[in-house]
Write a protein that holds these residues in place. Structure first.
Motif, PDB file in Angstrom:
ATOM      1  N   ALA A   1     -98.138 -10.575 -51.964  1.00 31.67           N
ATOM      2  CA  ALA A   1     -98.107  -9.227 -51.377  1.00 31.67           C
ATOM      3  C   ALA A   1     -99.508  -8.810 -50.956  1.00 31.67           C
ATOM      4  O   ALA A   1    -100.486  -9.042 -51.667  1.00 31.67           O
ATOM      5  CB  ALA A   1     -97.539  -8.229 -52.381  1.00 31.67           C
ATOM      6  N   GLY A   2     -99.609  -8.213 -49.776  1.00 31.93           N
ATOM      7  CA  GLY A   2    -100.895  -7.785 -49.255  1.00 31.93           C
ATOM      8  C   GLY A   2    -101.571  -8.812 -48.378  1.00 31.93           C
ATOM      9  O   GLY A   2    -102.627  -8.538 -47.792  1.00 31.93           O
ATOM     10  N   THR A   3    -100.956 -10.023 -48.266  1.00 33.11           N
ATOM     11  CA  THR A   3    -101.540 -11.081 -47.437  1.00 33.11           C
ATOM     12  C   THR A   3    -101.332 -10.782 -45.959  1.00 33.11           C
ATOM     13  O   THR A   3    -100.244 -10.376 -45.539  1.00 33.11           O
ATOM     14  CB  THR A   3    -100.899 -12.441 -47.775  1.00 33.11           C
ATOM     15  OG1 THR A   3    -101.126 -12.741 -49.145  1.00 33.11           O
ATOM     16  CG2 THR A   3    -101.461 -13.556 -46.905  1.00 33.11           C
ATOM     17  N   LEU A   4    -102.357 -11.005 -45.155  1.00 31.22           N
ATOM     18  CA  LEU A   4    -102.244 -10.889 -43.708  1.00 31.22           C
ATOM     19  C   LEU A   4    -101.602 -12.177 -43.197  1.00 31.22           C
ATOM     20  O   LEU A   4    -102.114 -13.270 -43.427  1.00 31.22           O
ATOM     21  CB  LEU A   4    -103.623 -10.690 -43.074  1.00 31.22           C
ATOM     22  CG  LEU A   4    -103.645 -10.339 -41.586  1.00 31.22           C
ATOM     23  CD1 LEU A   4    -103.077  -8.940 -41.363  1.00 31.22           C
ATOM     24  CD2 LEU A   4    -105.069 -10.423 -41.047  1.00 31.22           C
ATOM     25  N   ILE A   5    -100.462 -12.072 -42.538  1.00 29.56           N
ATOM     26  CA  ILE A   5     -99.695 -13.243 -42.129  1.00 29.56           C
ATOM     27  C   ILE A   5    -100.400 -13.970 -40.987  1.00 29.56           C
ATOM     28  O   ILE A   5    -100.770 -13.369 -39.978  1.00 29.56           O
ATOM     29  CB  ILE A   5     -98.267 -12.847 -41.698  1.00 29.56           C
ATOM     30  CG1 ILE A   5     -97.551 -12.088 -42.826  1.00 29.56           C
ATOM     31  CG2 ILE A   5     -97.468 -14.084 -41.294  1.00 29.56           C
ATOM     32  CD1 ILE A   5     -97.330 -12.892 -44.075  1.00 29.56           C
ATOM     33  N   LYS A   6    -100.551 -15.301 -41.157  1.00 31.83           N
ATOM     34  CA  LYS A   6    -101.124 -16.156 -40.125  1.00 31.83           C
ATOM     35  C   LYS A   6    -100.099 -17.204 -39.713  1.00 31.83           C
ATOM     36  O   LYS A   6     -99.085 -17.393 -40.399  1.00 31.83           O
ATOM     37  CB  LYS A   6    -102.408 -16.820 -40.639  1.00 31.83           C
ATOM     38  CG  LYS A   6    -103.505 -15.831 -41.035  1.00 31.83           C
ATOM     39  CD  LYS A   6    -104.756 -16.533 -41.511  1.00 31.83           C
ATOM     40  CE  LYS A   6    -104.569 -17.175 -42.868  1.00 31.83           C
ATOM     41  NZ  LYS A   6    -104.367 -16.193 -43.945  1.00 31.83           N
ATOM     42  N   ALA A   7    -100.387 -17.891 -38.611  1.00 24.78           N
ATOM     43  CA  ALA A   7     -99.425 -18.870 -38.083  1.00 24.78           C
ATOM     44  C   ALA A   7     -99.107 -19.956 -39.110  1.00 24.78           C
ATOM     45  O   ALA A   7     -97.969 -20.424 -39.213  1.00 24.78           O
ATOM     46  CB  ALA A   7     -99.969 -19.487 -36.793  1.00 24.78           C
ATOM     47  N   GLY A   8    -100.097 -20.379 -39.899  1.00 24.53           N
ATOM     48  CA  GLY A   8     -99.872 -21.429 -40.885  1.00 24.53           C
ATOM     49  C   GLY A   8     -98.988 -21.008 -42.037  1.00 24.53           C
ATOM     50  O   GLY A   8     -98.543 -21.858 -42.820  1.00 24.53           O
TER      51      GLY A   8
ATOM     52  N   LEU B   1     -99.241  -9.174 -39.207  1.00 24.88           N
ATOM     53  CA  LEU B   1     -98.690  -8.150 -40.089  1.00 24.88           C
ATOM     54  C   LEU B   1     -99.016  -8.488 -41.545  1.00 24.88           C
ATOM     55  O   LEU B   1     -99.481  -9.586 -41.853  1.00 24.88           O
ATOM     56  CB  LEU B   1     -97.176  -8.028 -39.893  1.00 24.88           C
ATOM     57  CG  LEU B   1     -96.700  -7.683 -38.479  1.00 24.88           C
ATOM     58  CD1 LEU B   1     -95.191  -7.545 -38.440  1.00 24.88           C
ATOM     59  CD2 LEU B   1     -97.362  -6.417 -37.964  1.00 24.88           C
ATOM     60  N   THR B   2     -98.750  -7.554 -42.435  1.00 21.27           N
ATOM     61  CA  THR B   2     -99.084  -7.725 -43.847  1.00 21.27           C
ATOM     62  C   THR B   2     -97.809  -7.809 -44.675  1.00 21.27           C
ATOM     63  O   THR B   2     -96.848  -7.057 -44.434  1.00 21.27           O
ATOM     64  CB  THR B   2     -99.939  -6.550 -44.348  1.00 21.27           C
ATOM     65  OG1 THR B   2    -101.140  -6.502 -43.564  1.00 21.27           O
ATOM     66  CG2 THR B   2    -100.306  -6.715 -45.812  1.00 21.27           C
ATOM     67  N   ALA B   3     -97.802  -8.716 -45.648  1.00 18.05           N
ATOM     68  CA  ALA B   3     -96.656  -8.837 -46.551  1.00 18.05           C
ATOM     69  C   ALA B   3     -96.606  -7.619 -47.465  1.00 18.05           C
ATOM     70  O   ALA B   3     -97.535  -7.368 -48.231  1.00 18.05           O
ATOM     71  CB  ALA B   3     -96.763 -10.113 -47.368  1.00 18.05           C
ATOM     72  N   ALA B   4     -95.528  -6.857 -47.384  1.00 18.55           N
ATOM     73  CA  ALA B   4     -95.393  -5.656 -48.201  1.00 18.55           C
ATOM     74  C   ALA B   4     -94.990  -5.984 -49.631  1.00 18.55           C
ATOM     75  O   ALA B   4     -95.133  -5.146 -50.522  1.00 18.55           O
ATOM     76  CB  ALA B   4     -94.356  -4.726 -47.580  1.00 18.55           C
TER      77      ALA B   4
ATOM     78  N   GLN C   1     -89.872  -6.843 -45.092  1.00 17.47           N
ATOM     79  CA  GLN C   1     -90.893  -7.446 -45.944  1.00 17.47           C
ATOM     80  C   GLN C   1     -92.303  -7.266 -45.398  1.00 17.47           C
ATOM     81  O   GLN C   1     -93.268  -7.577 -46.079  1.00 17.47           O
ATOM     82  CB  GLN C   1     -90.621  -8.958 -46.082  1.00 17.47           C
ATOM     83  CG  GLN C   1     -89.299  -9.296 -46.747  1.00 17.47           C
ATOM     84  CD  GLN C   1     -88.978 -10.774 -46.607  1.00 17.47           C
ATOM     85  OE1 GLN C   1     -89.291 -11.389 -45.595  1.00 17.47           O
ATOM     86  NE2 GLN C   1     -88.364 -11.336 -47.631  1.00 17.47           N
ATOM     87  N   LEU C   2     -92.408  -6.774 -44.161  1.00 16.03           N
ATOM     88  CA  LEU C   2     -93.702  -6.756 -43.489  1.00 16.03           C
ATOM     89  C   LEU C   2     -94.081  -5.349 -43.050  1.00 16.03           C
ATOM     90  O   LEU C   2     -93.221  -4.534 -42.730  1.00 16.03           O
ATOM     91  CB  LEU C   2     -93.657  -7.679 -42.259  1.00 16.03           C
ATOM     92  CG  LEU C   2     -93.239  -9.130 -42.529  1.00 16.03           C
ATOM     93  CD1 LEU C   2     -93.017  -9.860 -41.221  1.00 16.03           C
ATOM     94  CD2 LEU C   2     -94.294  -9.835 -43.369  1.00 16.03           C
TER      95      LEU C   2
END
Length: 258
Positions: free
Chosen positions: A143-150, A176-179, A192-193
């Motif tokens: 949670a709180g991670t900034l989503i990247k392509a990988g 986006l960020t994982a909520a 979730q985002l």
């Protein structure tokens, strides 16, 4: 002269009678057990997976005649019909027919008819399901991670299996960020985002205000976190005044003039 006891022959007769009664009891129990198991054995015979597959194939072939040719991203979903298999085997070919000529654009009810001397029939639902690409977590995401392509991969699944709000394009999630925590292999949904924070509390920001057609810029400090286009409280460092603004981009807040 002594007379022989009259009951000497009675003991073997009684033993024979008891053995005969026990045998009769066992035979009765065996007959009762056979009668009790007959419906279960019959049901097991009818519920043969090969029979189920044959009935599904019959229903599917009849349903295919009722719709235009399916696309590569569509397939027929048949049944379930296992709970309906309560009939004896049919000695004649089972005939599939459409239960009602008025059916929905993506589903139809097929009737399977056995025309034996003791006829039976069953109704089997058939519907069209679509296949869609879906964004899937390539690994566990905190949670709180900034989503990247990988962090993402793309898979294809039946739409009927996918949760509401699923993302059919992984690029939507990037940035986006994982909520909340997201397990590896889980489908990504919009619930979730959240958008990444444009402004964070305590951060130095540039305040922009429109004053009579002129754009005025001044230094400020964010007093609350804010997502893109979300209201935030900021302090004008020149005047010390606390005002409300809208986070327009990273480090830029548009002041709302009253």
């Amino acid at each position: 002269m002594r007379t022989a006891p009259k009951f000497r022959r009675a003991a073997p007769i009684r033993r024979f009678a008891r053995a005969l009664a026990a045998f009769a009891s066992l035979a009765s129990f065996a007959a009762f057990a056979a009668l009790a198991l007959m419906p279960l054995l019959a049901a097991a015979e009818v519920s043969d997976p090969q029979d189920t597959a044959r009935l599904e194939a019959l229903a599917k072939s009849e349903a295919a005649l009722q719709f235009p040719k399916l696309t590569e991203r569509q397939r027929f979903l048949v049944g379930p019909i296992e709970a309906q298999l309560q009939h004896e085997r049919c000695s004649r070919p089972i005939r599939p027919v459409v239960a009602s000529p008025q059916h929905m654009k993506d589903r139809v009810m097929i009737e399977l008819r056995c025309e034996d001397p003791k006829p039976w029939h069953m109704f089997v639902p058939v519907r069209i399901v679509g296949i869609s690409p879906v964004a899937v977590a390539a690994h566990a995401i905190i949670a709180g991670t900034l989503i990247k392509a990988g962090d993402l991969k793309t898979e294809e699944h039946d739409i009927s299996e996918l949760p509401l709000g699923f993302l059919d394009d992984p690029s939507i999630a990037i940035g986006l960020t994982a909520a909340r925590p997201i397990a590896g292999g889980a489908y990504l949904t919009n619930q979730q985002l959240v958008a990444a924070k444009a402004v964070q509390r305590g951060q130095s920001v540039t305040l922009i205000a429109d004053a009579g057609g002129m754009s005025v810029r001044m230094a400020g400090r964010a007093l609350s976190d804010g997502l893109m286009n979300q209201r935030v409280r900021v302090q004008n460092l020149s005047s010390g005044k606390i005002v409300e603004g809208i986070a327009r981009s990273e480090q830029v807040v548009e002041i709302i003039l009253q």
